[in-house]
Design an enzyme around this catalytic site. Sequence first.
Site, PDB file in Angstrom:
ATOM      1  N   LYS A   1       0.862  -1.196   0.000  1.00  0.00           N
ATOM      2  CA  LYS A   1       0.000   0.000   0.000  1.00  0.00           C
ATOM      3  C   LYS A   1       0.892   1.237   0.000  1.00  0.00           C
ATOM      4  CE  LYS A   1      -4.364   1.131   2.274  1.00  0.00           C
ATOM      5  NZ  LYS A   1      -5.126   0.953   3.507  1.00  0.00           N
TER       6      LYS A   1
HETATM    7  O1  G3P Z   1      -9.212   2.089   4.268  1.00  0.00           O
HETATM    8  C1  G3P Z   1      -9.043   3.386   4.747  1.00  0.00           C
HETATM    9  C2  G3P Z   1      -9.777   3.510   6.006  1.00  0.00           C
HETATM   10  O2  G3P Z   1      -9.130   2.804   7.023  1.00  0.00           O
HETATM   11  C3  G3P Z   1     -10.057   4.867   6.452  1.00  0.00           C
HETATM   12  O3  G3P Z   1     -11.244   4.762   7.108  1.00  0.00           O
HETATM   13  O4  G3P Z   1     -12.981   5.444   8.654  1.00  0.00           O
HETATM   14  O5  G3P Z   1     -10.571   6.015   9.103  1.00  0.00           O
HETATM   15  O6  G3P Z   1     -11.813   7.167   7.288  1.00  0.00           O
HETATM   16  P1  G3P Z   1     -11.666   5.927   8.098  1.00  0.00           P
END
Ligand code: G3P
Length: 218
Positions: A87
């Site tokens: 990633k």
């Molecule tokens: O895959 C990316 C993710 O982990 C971000 O999610 O909910 O932290 O915006 P969030």
Amino acid sequence: MKFFIDTANLDEIKEAYELGVLDGVTTNPSLMAKEGISGEDQVNAHYKAICDIVDANVSAEVIATDFDGMVREGKALAKIDDKIVVKIPMIKEGIKAIKYFSSEGIRTNCTLVFSAGQAILAAKAGASYLSPFIGRLDDISFDGLDLISQIVHIYQNYGFETEVLAASVRHTMHLVKCAELGADVVTCPLKVITGLLNHPLTDKGLAQFLADHAKANK
Ligand code: G3P
């Protein structure tokens, strides 16, 4: 449509995998930190533990932000297991690293994507997956789902092979709408996957079936 789980929690990964519908796992440095994982050895061992649970690909994020560092870290991550997808953040050095890994046959997931322009760059560099963060766009009053629609359309126009991996998926309707829009993959917390099970008429109907069966079989 593929389902990835977005966590570094081994119990949640096991639970999702045992459901039989899991196609992959995504992690990020914040999710690893949340599990208390730190230091290169512990981090690598944790990625290996995830790979041992699932027969699916596992995104592992580099920390370096320069080309040489990303290449060094990405190669080390890719050596942990064939399931690892490296990633890489959507920055200038990241695009160079994605191009490099693509030419080496190492799969990449371009992360922290918030615009169609960034999506075009990542596809041209040969990213295997593209992660637009829809929830974080919603958080700042931009429509994350509009971005998914735009990217799916652009990728179809040119036959880009990069898979659209909708990330920062916060709830079941995000997931369902991504399916309608043609995202190849969604990555989300376990509760979003299990949330798809819920319908009050299912619960009510099952209770009635079981009650009728019990009455008839007294
Ligand atoms: O895959 C990316 C993710 O982990 C971000 O999610 O909910 O932290 O915006 P969030």
